[in-house]
Design a protein around this motif. Structure first.
Motif, mmCIF file in Angstrom:
data_model
loop_
_atom_site.group_PDB
_atom_site.id
_atom_site.type_symbol
_atom_site.label_atom_id
_atom_site.label_comp_id
_atom_site.label_asym_id
_atom_site.label_seq_id
_atom_site.Cartn_x
_atom_site.Cartn_y
_atom_site.Cartn_z
ATOM 1 N N GLY A 192 11.510 0.582 -7.914
ATOM 2 C CA GLY A 192 12.079 1.769 -7.303
ATOM 3 C C GLY A 192 11.376 1.885 -5.881
ATOM 4 O O GLY A 192 11.608 2.841 -5.127
ATOM 5 N N ALA A 193 10.369 0.922 -5.558
ATOM 6 C CA ALA A 193 9.797 0.993 -4.282
ATOM 7 C C ALA A 193 11.008 0.701 -3.235
ATOM 8 O O ALA A 193 11.805 -0.192 -3.581
ATOM 9 N N GLU A 194 10.416 0.889 -2.078
ATOM 10 C CA GLU A 194 11.574 0.475 -0.776
ATOM 11 C C GLU A 194 10.678 -0.597 0.213
ATOM 12 O O GLU A 194 11.428 -0.793 1.166
ATOM 13 N N GLY A 195 9.750 -1.155 -0.181
ATOM 14 C CA GLY A 195 9.019 -2.076 0.471
ATOM 15 C C GLY A 195 7.883 -2.779 -0.138
ATOM 16 O O GLY A 195 7.488 -2.172 -1.446
ATOM 17 N N ALA A 196 7.482 -4.056 0.254
ATOM 18 C CA ALA A 196 6.147 -4.398 -0.598
ATOM 19 C C ALA A 196 5.053 -4.857 0.730
ATOM 20 O O ALA A 196 5.476 -5.194 1.727
ATOM 21 N N GLN A 197 3.752 -4.526 0.115
ATOM 22 C CA GLN A 197 2.706 -4.847 0.981
ATOM 23 C C GLN A 197 1.849 -6.037 0.438
ATOM 24 O O GLN A 197 1.925 -6.285 -1.037
ATOM 25 N N LEU A 198 1.640 -7.086 1.138
ATOM 26 C CA LEU A 198 1.154 -8.247 0.773
ATOM 27 C C LEU A 198 -0.218 -8.473 1.359
ATOM 28 O O LEU A 198 -0.040 -8.521 2.840
ATOM 29 N N GLY A 199 -1.230 -8.674 0.860
ATOM 30 C CA GLY A 199 -2.493 -9.127 1.607
ATOM 31 C C GLY A 199 -2.928 -10.420 1.484
ATOM 32 O O GLY A 199 -3.030 -11.215 2.498
ATOM 33 N N THR A 200 -3.058 -11.092 0.363
ATOM 34 C CA THR A 200 -3.646 -12.378 0.171
ATOM 35 C C THR A 200 -2.926 -13.415 0.549
ATOM 36 O O THR A 200 -3.172 -14.234 1.082
ATOM 37 N N ARG A 201 -1.645 -13.033 0.598
ATOM 38 C CA ARG A 201 -0.417 -14.190 1.200
ATOM 39 C C ARG A 201 -0.647 -14.397 2.474
ATOM 40 O O ARG A 201 -0.654 -15.404 3.264
ATOM 41 N N PHE A 202 -1.006 -13.006 3.029
ATOM 42 C CA PHE A 202 -0.952 -13.081 4.828
ATOM 43 C C PHE A 202 -2.417 -13.387 5.086
ATOM 44 O O PHE A 202 -2.759 -14.113 6.042
ATOM 45 N N LEU A 203 -3.483 -13.295 4.324
ATOM 46 C CA LEU A 203 -5.013 -14.048 4.516
ATOM 47 C C LEU A 203 -4.694 -15.511 4.440
ATOM 48 O O LEU A 203 -5.421 -15.838 5.324
ATOM 49 N N MET A 204 -3.923 -16.163 3.524
ATOM 50 C CA MET A 204 -3.742 -17.380 3.670
ATOM 51 C C MET A 204 -2.451 -17.831 4.731
ATOM 52 O O MET A 204 -1.608 -18.428 4.529
ATOM 53 N N THR A 205 -2.927 -17.656 6.056
ATOM 54 C CA THR A 205 -2.107 -17.999 7.084
ATOM 55 C C THR A 205 -2.946 -18.677 8.275
ATOM 56 O O THR A 205 -4.256 -18.045 8.257
#
Length: 318
Positions: A192-205
């Protein structure tokens, strides 16, 4: 509709193309590089103000503005001793979106809403969510116990926590914790969320501004290789190392609360993120470290996430 087919109010509300939020990560996004790359790719890039000097925050905001016309956000933890100054900077620099945590929004909302700023509040559960909604925030972020850094202290998983907040509020909810790819994004929408926040995935860029040794430690971790330390205070999830082992041993030995707090504060995220001490520094990362096996440019990560989320959506509808 978002760029990958799921219904979401967030693109219209925030002016972004896709409802993917890059988590505000101290040091990793306490500069312009990562938030700018995410914003250019259509997501919501987030400057983590927490460890920054005020002048560095101003510089990062202006660098992003010079690099893109896309919206971006600044993350401000209200418990931070410089939070009032950070809020003043955000107002003076006309930051379009604030992501705020660890404090009540009511005292600040009128000031920023009068300038057209969108306020996204980070909440720890349905009770906090309903209070934030009543105060007048524009959207919510809910972070499950799987997340790196400072997840909700009660350790409830995103699967349960996100669903509970969606049921409690009419606001757009951004789910976080345990999301590393498009399948995880689709799971947040299924809740039911309308978006997702990603941390570790963007850490690994490539653009994340942490030491190479930090990234290598995350790259080498499996899904069971994180530990939550500092329970009873402001807990942090990080990659297991000599520091977490020492804290675990002290807890098992019955060390007193004050001595445990001293031990917990004896090492920092900065030691790992800037100095590369991944044995004793706090290598903050989520359980999704075990799902990540590369460190590509942010633009490629965003492209993958969009394609994977759409593929997941199609699988879900048959």
């Amino acid at each position: 509709m978002s760029a990958f087919g799921f219904a979401s109010r967030l693109p219209a509300l925030l002016g972004i193309r896709v409802p993917i939020v890059q988590g505000g990560m101290s040091w990793a996004s306490s500069s312009a590089a990562l938030p700018l790359a995410v914003a250019r790719a259509g997501g919501l890039g987030v400057i983590a103000a927490g460890p920054m000097r005020p002048d560095a925050l101003v510089d990062a905001i202006r660098e992003i503005r010079a690099g893109t016309d896309a919206p971006f956000a600044v993350n401000i933890p209200l418990y931070n001793k410089r939070s009032a100054e950070f809020l003043d900077i955000a107002e003076a620099e006309a930051v379009p979106i604030l992501i705020v945590s660890q404090g009540g929004p009511r005292a600040h909302l009128a000031r920023f809403h009068a300038r057209g700023v969108k306020w996204i509040h980070v909440v720890a559960g349905p009770d906090h969510a309903t209070k934030a909604e009543a105060a007048g925030v524009d959207a919510l972020i809910v972070v499950g116990g799987e997340a790196g850094g400072h997840p909700a202290p009660d350790e409830v998983s995103a699967l349960v926590l996100v669903r509970s907040v969606v049921r409690a509020t009419a606001l757009p909810v951004i789910g976080a914790g345990g999301v590393a790819d498009g399948a995880g994004i689709a799971a947040m929408f299924a809740l039911g969320a309308e978006g997702a926040q990603l941390g570790t995935r963007f850490l690994m860029t490539e653009e994340a501004s942490v030491h190479a040794a930090y990234k290598q430690a995350v790259l080498g971790a499996g899904i069971a290789d994180t530990r939550l330390v500092g329970r009873g205070g402001l807990p942090v999830r990080q990659i297991r190392n000599a520091f977490t082992d020492a804290v675990d041993a002290a807890e098992r030995a019955g060390m007193g609360k004050d001595d445990l707090a001293t031990l917990y504060m004896s090492h920092t995220l900065k030691e790992a993120a800037l100095d590369g001490d991944v044995a004793l520094g706090k290598v903050e990362a989520g359980q999704t470290a075990g799902l990540i096996d590369d460190c590509p440019p942010t633009a490629l990560v965003m492209q993958r996430l969009i394609e994977e989320a759409e593929a997941a959506r199609r699988r879900m509808i048959g």
